[in-house]
Design an enzyme around this catalytic site. Structure first.
Site, PDB file in Angstrom:
ATOM      1  N   CYS A   1       0.881  -1.169   0.000  1.00 33.09           N
ATOM      2  CA  CYS A   1       0.000   0.000   0.000  1.00 33.09           C
ATOM      3  C   CYS A   1       0.912   1.211   0.000  1.00 33.09           C
ATOM      4  O   CYS A   1       1.512   1.541   1.019  1.00 33.09           O
ATOM      5  CB  CYS A   1      -0.926   0.022   1.216  1.00 33.09           C
ATOM      6  SG  CYS A   1      -1.964   1.509   1.279  1.00 33.09           S
TER       7      CYS A   1
ATOM      8  N   CYS B   1      -0.571   4.512   2.370  1.00 34.31           N
ATOM      9  CA  CYS B   1      -0.623   4.464   3.840  1.00 34.31           C
ATOM     10  C   CYS B   1      -0.370   3.035   4.306  1.00 34.31           C
ATOM     11  O   CYS B   1       0.726   2.528   4.135  1.00 34.31           O
ATOM     12  CB  CYS B   1      -1.949   5.000   4.357  1.00 34.31           C
ATOM     13  SG  CYS B   1      -3.395   4.262   3.581  1.00 34.31           S
ATOM     14  N   SER B   2      -1.375   2.380   4.864  1.00 32.73           N
ATOM     15  CA  SER B   2      -1.172   1.009   5.335  1.00 32.73           C
ATOM     16  C   SER B   2      -2.442   0.193   5.160  1.00 32.73           C
ATOM     17  O   SER B   2      -2.826  -0.574   6.035  1.00 32.73           O
ATOM     18  CB  SER B   2      -0.746   1.011   6.810  1.00 32.73           C
ATOM     19  OG  SER B   2      -1.724   1.671   7.602  1.00 32.73           O
ATOM     20  N   CYS B   3      -3.133   0.370   4.024  1.00 28.47           N
ATOM     21  CA  CYS B   3      -4.349  -0.389   3.756  1.00 28.47           C
ATOM     22  C   CYS B   3      -4.017  -1.879   3.738  1.00 28.47           C
ATOM     23  O   CYS B   3      -3.039  -2.309   3.097  1.00 28.47           O
ATOM     24  CB  CYS B   3      -4.945   0.037   2.424  1.00 28.47           C
ATOM     25  SG  CYS B   3      -5.558   1.743   2.423  1.00 28.47           S
TER      26      CYS B   3
END
Length: 205
Positions: free
Chosen positions: A111, A114-116
């Site tokens: 990702c 961000c940190s999906c």
């Protein structure tokens, strides 16, 4: 997991300023809520456990089902969210897209923004997944990143990098090992790691 970083940016920077600042804020907020009697330490612990509870076992259950049920595998690859829900797994993400590893294709999940991550299935992402280095390098030099995880991907294997976002999360369906039809589901589930489901590991033994 040790990595040979060489001249490359480390995948995980434990003392990254942003990580420290965020943890300080979280700790302070937690302390205020507990001191005001709005939460107890036990409730905080329970909430964290609930957040992390999906864990690997749900992902392993999905993979084991796909390995042994061709019709389910087809549904999983067609509509991941609906197929996952068939197993009574509550999915909070809008879309789950399942990509399949084969002898000639390997999939890697990242990702970049961000940190999906498919948290409702796998729980919290590992620290390296949300690090700036992994998010940048997994797109820029994915084979080098995989090598740092101990996966030296042959040049004749096509590497496909999938970038998750707020609307869709990816999940890797590992290639089944030889003789998988002779294994019980519980045995299969023990063979599957979180790294297989993200794509930083390949062989299932």
């Amino acid at each position: 997991m040790p990595h040979d970083h060489g001249e490359h940016e480390a995948l995980v920077i434990e003392d990254e300023a942003g990580n420290i600042e965020a943890q300080i804020i979280v700790d302070a907020l937690q302390g205020v809520l507990i001191n005001k009697g709005l939460l107890t330490a036990r409730e905080v612990t329970a909430a964290i456990a609930k957040l992390e509870s999906p864990g690997l076992h749900l992902g392993s259950k999905i993979v084991a089902k796909a390995w042994t049920d061709p019709a389910y595998r087809a549904r999983l690859l067609s509509d991941g969210r609906a197929a996952v829900q068939e197993l009574n797994i509550p999915v909070t993400e809008a879309r789950i897209i399942v990509v399949e590893n084969t002898a000639s294709v390997h999939n890697l999940i990242t990702c970049t923004l961000c940190s999906c991550y498919p948290r409702s299935i796998l729980g919290q992402p590992p620290s390296w997944y949300i690090s700036k280095a992994y998010r940048a390098r997994s797109v820029r030099e994915p084979r080098r990143v995989l090598a740092e995880f101990g996966l030296d991907l042959p040049e004749d294997v096509q590497l496909v990098v999938h970038d998750s976002n707020a609307d869709m999360r990816y999940l890797v369906l590992p290639e089944p090992p030889a003789g998988v039809e002779y294994l019980a589901p519980s045995e299969m589930e023990k063979m599957i790691s979180r790294d297989h489901l993200i794509g930083v590991a390949r062989a299932v033994k």
